[in-house]
Design an enzyme around this catalytic site. Sequence first.
Site, PDB file in Angstrom:
ATOM      1  N   THR A 101       0.862  -1.175   0.000  1.00  0.00           N
ATOM      2  CA  THR A 101       0.000   0.000   0.000  1.00  0.00           C
ATOM      3  C   THR A 101       0.900   1.227   0.000  1.00  0.00           C
ATOM      4  OG1 THR A 101      -1.726  -1.168   1.226  1.00  0.00           O
ATOM      5  CG2 THR A 101      -1.833   1.225   1.212  1.00  0.00           C
ATOM      6  N   LYS A 176      -7.161   0.937  -4.194  1.00  0.00           N
ATOM      7  CA  LYS A 176      -6.896   0.308  -2.896  1.00  0.00           C
ATOM      8  C   LYS A 176      -7.043   1.319  -1.771  1.00  0.00           C
ATOM      9  CE  LYS A 176      -5.208  -2.079   0.566  1.00  0.00           C
ATOM     10  NZ  LYS A 176      -3.866  -2.669   0.620  1.00  0.00           N
TER      11      LYS A 176
END
Length: 293
Positions: A101, A176
């Site tokens: 991430t 995401k």
Amino acid sequence: MTSGKDTIGMIGVGLMGHGIASNIIKHGYPLVLLDHPGNQPVDGLLAAGAAKVASPAQVARQADVVILCVTGTPQVEDVLFSPDGLLQGLRPGTIVIDCSTAIPSSTVRIAQAVAEAGGQFLDAPMTRTPKEAAAGRLNLIVGGDRALYERCEPLLRCYAENIMHAGPVGAGRRMKLIHNYVSLGCAAIIAEAAACAERAGIDPAVLVDILAKGGGGGAALDRMRPFLEAGDDSGLRFSLANARKDLSYYTTMADEAGAVHGAADAIRQLFERGLEAASPQTTVPHLASLLAR
């Protein structure tokens, strides 16, 4: 290669990466791991035939595809750009798949650097938990060239149940962060509501039952419910520190896009308040107790 399959390099064998690595080797791919103190125990992987090396450059020299699964943007950039980093050993045609991430603008710069070094790049961040990682049932949101995505899809299917191609490089990362904002935001709202309910003398079982049968039902409540009812945080093994990081990345992305992020700012402050009273690795469900103090 005796297997006839690509050799896969794995950088980041933590809670999520260990499950990914286990499923890759289970499907017959030769595997090379970066030896790192942040790894989960790798004895089982080594016994199954994986090798380990000491630097990202060494991983790149041995692998046809390198998967990154590290904490965030600083760690991804260090893996790529450090003196013994991935770019130093990258061979022409090597594919880099980043499951971490990270901030999308950094991802786009990294993809350009990989391309300039002769490699190819996909961002493929994941959702779900370490439990699904171990079971090979992650969700992946992929950004990058469509043909490259299709070339890599059989490998991705080793550890993912649902795979969505979101668009060009960076699109997976952006989606995401949007997903995590919504998911963590719902968990934070439930935690704050549970803290209020505790202060107001409402039975946790009553709170959860009413939410579940009304507008508060959903995945976030399902993951928070074991903790609210019985103090079991295994439904959401995600740290407060990572939650704050992801919300910070989301607001950075929103800033860069000129998007409103007032609610995200408030939710990030809730996680910051939790971190003032607990260790960084405390899991998200504990926020309910921390806010009730």
